[in-house]
Write a protein that holds these residues in place. Structure first.
Motif, PDB file in Angstrom:
ATOM      1  N   GLY A  41      -1.303  21.590  -1.763  1.00  0.00           N
ATOM      2  CA  GLY A  41      -1.920  22.987  -2.356  1.00  0.00           C
ATOM      3  C   GLY A  41      -1.501  24.201  -1.700  1.00  0.00           C
ATOM      4  O   GLY A  41      -0.203  24.327  -1.740  1.00  0.00           O
ATOM      5  N   ARG A  42      -1.604  24.952  -2.438  1.00  0.00           N
ATOM      6  CA  ARG A  42      -1.841  26.687  -1.849  1.00  0.00           C
ATOM      7  C   ARG A  42      -2.596  26.872  -0.548  1.00  0.00           C
ATOM      8  O   ARG A  42      -2.844  27.031  -0.290  1.00  0.00           O
ATOM      9  CB  ARG A  42      -2.315  27.968  -2.661  1.00  0.00           C
ATOM     10  N   GLU A  43      -0.749  27.660   0.252  1.00  0.00           N
ATOM     11  CA  GLU A  43      -1.109  28.463   1.408  1.00  0.00           C
ATOM     12  C   GLU A  43      -1.972  29.245   1.429  1.00  0.00           C
ATOM     13  O   GLU A  43      -2.604  29.945   2.096  1.00  0.00           O
ATOM     14  CB  GLU A  43       0.057  28.295   1.739  1.00  0.00           C
ATOM     15  N   ASP A  44      -2.151  29.798   0.141  1.00  0.00           N
ATOM     16  CA  ASP A  44      -2.833  31.094   0.387  1.00  0.00           C
ATOM     17  C   ASP A  44      -4.274  30.794  -0.725  1.00  0.00           C
ATOM     18  O   ASP A  44      -4.736  31.225  -1.018  1.00  0.00           O
ATOM     19  CB  ASP A  44      -2.625  32.422  -0.160  1.00  0.00           C
ATOM     20  N   ALA A  45      -4.994  29.330  -0.702  1.00  0.00           N
ATOM     21  CA  ALA A  45      -5.905  28.644  -1.414  1.00  0.00           C
ATOM     22  C   ALA A  45      -7.407  29.648  -1.036  1.00  0.00           C
ATOM     23  O   ALA A  45      -7.219  29.396   0.586  1.00  0.00           O
ATOM     24  CB  ALA A  45      -6.222  27.501  -1.515  1.00  0.00           C
ATOM     25  N   ARG A  46      -7.843  30.295  -1.456  1.00  0.00           N
ATOM     26  CA  ARG A  46      -9.297  30.301  -1.361  1.00  0.00           C
ATOM     27  C   ARG A  46      -9.866  29.195  -1.001  1.00  0.00           C
ATOM     28  O   ARG A  46     -11.227  29.379  -0.632  1.00  0.00           O
ATOM     29  CB  ARG A  46      -9.694  31.937  -1.974  1.00  0.00           C
ATOM     30  N   ILE A  47      -9.818  28.653  -1.738  1.00  0.00           N
ATOM     31  CA  ILE A  47     -10.853  27.645  -1.710  1.00  0.00           C
ATOM     32  C   ILE A  47     -10.003  26.300  -1.436  1.00  0.00           C
ATOM     33  O   ILE A  47      -9.236  25.470  -1.612  1.00  0.00           O
ATOM     34  CB  ILE A  47     -12.040  26.708  -2.661  1.00  0.00           C
ATOM     35  N   SER A 112      -7.101  14.828  13.117  1.00  0.00           N
ATOM     36  CA  SER A 112      -7.902  15.802  12.829  1.00  0.00           C
ATOM     37  C   SER A 112      -7.426  16.930  12.937  1.00  0.00           C
ATOM     38  O   SER A 112      -7.349  18.172  12.606  1.00  0.00           O
ATOM     39  CB  SER A 112      -9.681  15.815  13.086  1.00  0.00           C
ATOM     40  N   PRO A 113      -6.443  16.975  13.906  1.00  0.00           N
ATOM     41  CA  PRO A 113      -6.085  18.503  14.777  1.00  0.00           C
ATOM     42  C   PRO A 113      -5.160  19.074  13.393  1.00  0.00           C
ATOM     43  O   PRO A 113      -4.723  20.190  12.984  1.00  0.00           O
ATOM     44  CB  PRO A 113      -5.113  18.104  16.011  1.00  0.00           C
ATOM     45  N   TYR A 114      -4.574  17.300  12.959  1.00  0.00           N
ATOM     46  CA  TYR A 114      -3.501  18.381  11.441  1.00  0.00           C
ATOM     47  C   TYR A 114      -4.865  19.203  10.389  1.00  0.00           C
ATOM     48  O   TYR A 114      -3.636  20.150   9.971  1.00  0.00           O
ATOM     49  CB  TYR A 114      -2.835  16.974  10.901  1.00  0.00           C
ATOM     50  N   LEU A 115      -5.663  18.500  10.222  1.00  0.00           N
ATOM     51  CA  LEU A 115      -6.682  19.532   9.438  1.00  0.00           C
ATOM     52  C   LEU A 115      -7.017  21.189   9.745  1.00  0.00           C
ATOM     53  O   LEU A 115      -7.187  21.677   9.263  1.00  0.00           O
ATOM     54  CB  LEU A 115      -7.692  18.367   9.395  1.00  0.00           C
ATOM     55  N   ILE A 116      -7.307  21.282  11.203  1.00  0.00           N
ATOM     56  CA  ILE A 116      -7.806  22.533  11.123  1.00  0.00           C
ATOM     57  C   ILE A 116      -6.883  22.959  11.356  1.00  0.00           C
ATOM     58  O   ILE A 116      -6.539  23.400  11.563  1.00  0.00           O
ATOM     59  CB  ILE A 116      -8.017  22.032  12.867  1.00  0.00           C
ATOM     60  N   ARG A 117      -5.678  22.860  12.221  1.00  0.00           N
ATOM     61  CA  ARG A 117      -4.769  23.939  11.561  1.00  0.00           C
ATOM     62  C   ARG A 117      -3.835  24.313  10.334  1.00  0.00           C
ATOM     63  O   ARG A 117      -4.191  24.663  10.055  1.00  0.00           O
ATOM     64  CB  ARG A 117      -2.758  22.613  12.563  1.00  0.00           C
ATOM     65  N   GLN A 118      -4.014  23.241   9.573  1.00  0.00           N
ATOM     66  CA  GLN A 118      -3.906  22.890   8.137  1.00  0.00           C
ATOM     67  C   GLN A 118      -4.784  24.578   7.803  1.00  0.00           C
ATOM     68  O   GLN A 118      -4.676  25.405   7.185  1.00  0.00           O
ATOM     69  CB  GLN A 118      -3.832  22.471   7.457  1.00  0.00           C
ATOM     70  N   LEU A 119      -6.404  24.317   8.223  1.00  0.00           N
ATOM     71  CA  LEU A 119      -7.040  25.430   7.690  1.00  0.00           C
ATOM     72  C   LEU A 119      -7.030  26.521   8.521  1.00  0.00           C
ATOM     73  O   LEU A 119      -6.937  28.124   7.969  1.00  0.00           O
ATOM     74  CB  LEU A 119      -7.814  24.943   8.353  1.00  0.00           C
ATOM     75  N   ASN A 120      -6.557  26.620   9.581  1.00  0.00           N
ATOM     76  CA  ASN A 120      -5.898  27.807  10.041  1.00  0.00           C
ATOM     77  C   ASN A 120      -5.168  28.998   9.656  1.00  0.00           C
ATOM     78  O   ASN A 120      -4.920  29.763   9.484  1.00  0.00           O
ATOM     79  CB  ASN A 120      -5.494  27.539  11.586  1.00  0.00           C
ATOM     80  N   VAL A 121      -3.954  27.330   8.826  1.00  0.00           N
ATOM     81  CA  VAL A 121      -3.202  28.450   8.242  1.00  0.00           C
ATOM     82  C   VAL A 121      -3.483  28.526   6.463  1.00  0.00           C
ATOM     83  O   VAL A 121      -3.660  30.419   6.356  1.00  0.00           O
ATOM     84  CB  VAL A 121      -2.313  27.294   7.582  1.00  0.00           C
ATOM     85  N   ILE A 122      -4.114  28.626   5.845  1.00  0.00           N
ATOM     86  CA  ILE A 122      -4.901  29.021   4.570  1.00  0.00           C
ATOM     87  C   ILE A 122      -6.016  29.396   5.156  1.00  0.00           C
ATOM     88  O   ILE A 122      -5.900  30.661   3.923  1.00  0.00           O
ATOM     89  CB  ILE A 122      -5.548  27.373   3.613  1.00  0.00           C
ATOM     90  N   LYS A 123      -7.062  29.922   6.071  1.00  0.00           N
ATOM     91  CA  LYS A 123      -8.095  30.495   5.843  1.00  0.00           C
ATOM     92  C   LYS A 123      -9.112  30.396   4.513  1.00  0.00           C
ATOM     93  O   LYS A 123      -9.126  31.859   4.234  1.00  0.00           O
ATOM     94  CB  LYS A 123      -7.264  31.337   6.700  1.00  0.00           C
ATOM     95  N   PRO A 124      -9.227  29.729   4.145  1.00  0.00           N
ATOM     96  CA  PRO A 124      -9.992  29.655   3.332  1.00  0.00           C
ATOM     97  C   PRO A 124     -11.171  30.458   3.091  1.00  0.00           C
ATOM     98  O   PRO A 124     -11.658  29.698   4.748  1.00  0.00           O
ATOM     99  CB  PRO A 124     -10.177  28.130   2.540  1.00  0.00           C
ATOM    100  N   ASP A 125     -11.493  30.464   1.683  1.00  0.00           N
ATOM    101  CA  ASP A 125     -12.824  31.382   2.192  1.00  0.00           C
ATOM    102  C   ASP A 125     -14.411  30.535   1.668  1.00  0.00           C
ATOM    103  O   ASP A 125     -15.676  30.542   2.120  1.00  0.00           O
ATOM    104  CB  ASP A 125     -13.741  32.484   0.547  1.00  0.00           C
ATOM    105  N   VAL A 126     -14.103  29.401   1.218  1.00  0.00           N
ATOM    106  CA  VAL A 126     -14.567  28.182   0.820  1.00  0.00           C
ATOM    107  C   VAL A 126     -13.826  26.812   0.797  1.00  0.00           C
ATOM    108  O   VAL A 126     -13.131  26.360   0.582  1.00  0.00           O
ATOM    109  CB  VAL A 126     -15.047  28.180  -0.357  1.00  0.00           C
ATOM    110  N   ILE A 127     -14.923  26.599   2.416  1.00  0.00           N
ATOM    111  CA  ILE A 127     -14.675  24.834   1.884  1.00  0.00           C
ATOM    112  C   ILE A 127     -15.830  24.034   1.558  1.00  0.00           C
ATOM    113  O   ILE A 127     -17.148  23.932   1.621  1.00  0.00           O
ATOM    114  CB  ILE A 127     -14.659  24.715   3.592  1.00  0.00           C
ATOM    115  N   VAL A 128     -14.703  22.958   0.558  1.00  0.00           N
ATOM    116  CA  VAL A 128     -16.214  22.524  -0.179  1.00  0.00           C
ATOM    117  C   VAL A 128     -15.887  20.257   0.745  1.00  0.00           C
ATOM    118  O   VAL A 128     -14.877  20.349   0.607  1.00  0.00           O
ATOM    119  CB  VAL A 128     -15.806  21.756  -1.507  1.00  0.00           C
ATOM    120  N   CYS A 129     -16.899  20.118   0.907  1.00  0.00           N
ATOM    121  CA  CYS A 129     -16.722  18.528   2.073  1.00  0.00           C
ATOM    122  C   CYS A 129     -16.956  17.778   1.048  1.00  0.00           C
ATOM    123  O   CYS A 129     -18.048  17.784   0.235  1.00  0.00           O
ATOM    124  CB  CYS A 129     -17.789  18.936   2.677  1.00  0.00           C
TER     125      CYS A 129
END
Ligand code: URA
Ligand code: SF4
Length: 214
Positions: A41-47, A112-129
């Motif tokens: 998905g997008r590196e600049d995704a908001r969600i 999970s460190p991979y996911l955390i790093r992905q989140l740190n790159v994307i910096k989303p506004d909304v995280i849907v679990c």
């Protein structure tokens, strides 16, 4: 390799992380998998939408949510005016557990460190679990107490991350709605809420005005 939510930039890209994942042997799952499923998905995704782990079809194709659960996810995204290309879709684990068994704690710890790093790159506004494993991991990560998916689903939590307010909303896993059709209506309603959340986020971040929890 850091494994916590971090502000600021470190020059890392989703591609860098993907490349590391494709060489990973940090837990046993690399041996039985067919393909790594780093997420897309997008590196600049908001969600972002975070599932548990690849299933059979995902393992075959190396892409997240491309089986039956993925079809339902696509429908749900469309119902709130989103396309897969607009968002980021990933998983806590990047390799399929044999026979789709539950992730083991040591696998989550390793991957999970991979996911955390992905989140740190994307910096989303909304995280849907998507589902309880994802929700319980994300709640832990942000220091929230997780009281089980049937109590937490559809409830919006507000946390501070990346120097802004970030909203976390757990929903039932789309696969659960395929096994138990009545859950599909609940999932649809929760997605409507996600759609409203995105609109709201565009206008104003004062969720408490609308009676959401923080
Ligand atoms: N279920 C998940 O949790 N993730 C996928 O990618 C597919 C099915
Ligand atoms: Fe590495 Fe994650 Fe695959 Fe385990 S599941 S081998 S930690 S990528």
């Amino acid at each position: 390799m850091f494994a916590e939510i971090e502000n600021g930039e470190n020059g890392e890209t989703l591609k860098d992380i993907e490349e590391e994942i494709r060489n990973c042997k940090k837990c046993e799952l690399w041996k039985s998998k067919t393909n790594y499923v780093p997420g897309e998905g997008r590196e600049d995704a908001r969600i972002v939408f975070i599932g548990e782990a690849p299933g059979r079809e995902e393992d075959k194709q190396g892409r997240p949510f491309v089986g039956n659960a993925g079809k339902l996810l696509n429908e749900l995204l469309e119902s709130i005016g989103l396309k897969r290309e607009d968002v980021f879709i990933g998983n806590v684990l990047k390799c399929r557990p044999p026979n789709n068994r539950d992730p083991k704690p040591e696998e989550i710890e390793a991957c999970s460190p991979y996911l955390i790093r992905q989140l740190n790159v994307i910096k989303p506004d909304v995280i849907v679990c998507l589902g309880r494993h994802s929700a319980s991991f994300i709640f832990d990560l942000f220091g929230l107490e997780f009281r089980g998916i049937s109590r937490e689903r559809g409830e919006v939590r507000k946390v501070r991350a990346w120097d802004k307010d970030v909203f976390i909303i757990p929903v039932y896993h789309p696969a659960a709605a395929l096994y138990k059709p009545p859950l599909k209506e609940v999932l649809k309603r929760d997605f409507e809420k996600i759609g409203n959340l995105l609109k709201l986020k565009r206008k104003t971040p004062t969720l408490s005005d609308f009676g959401f929890k923080s």
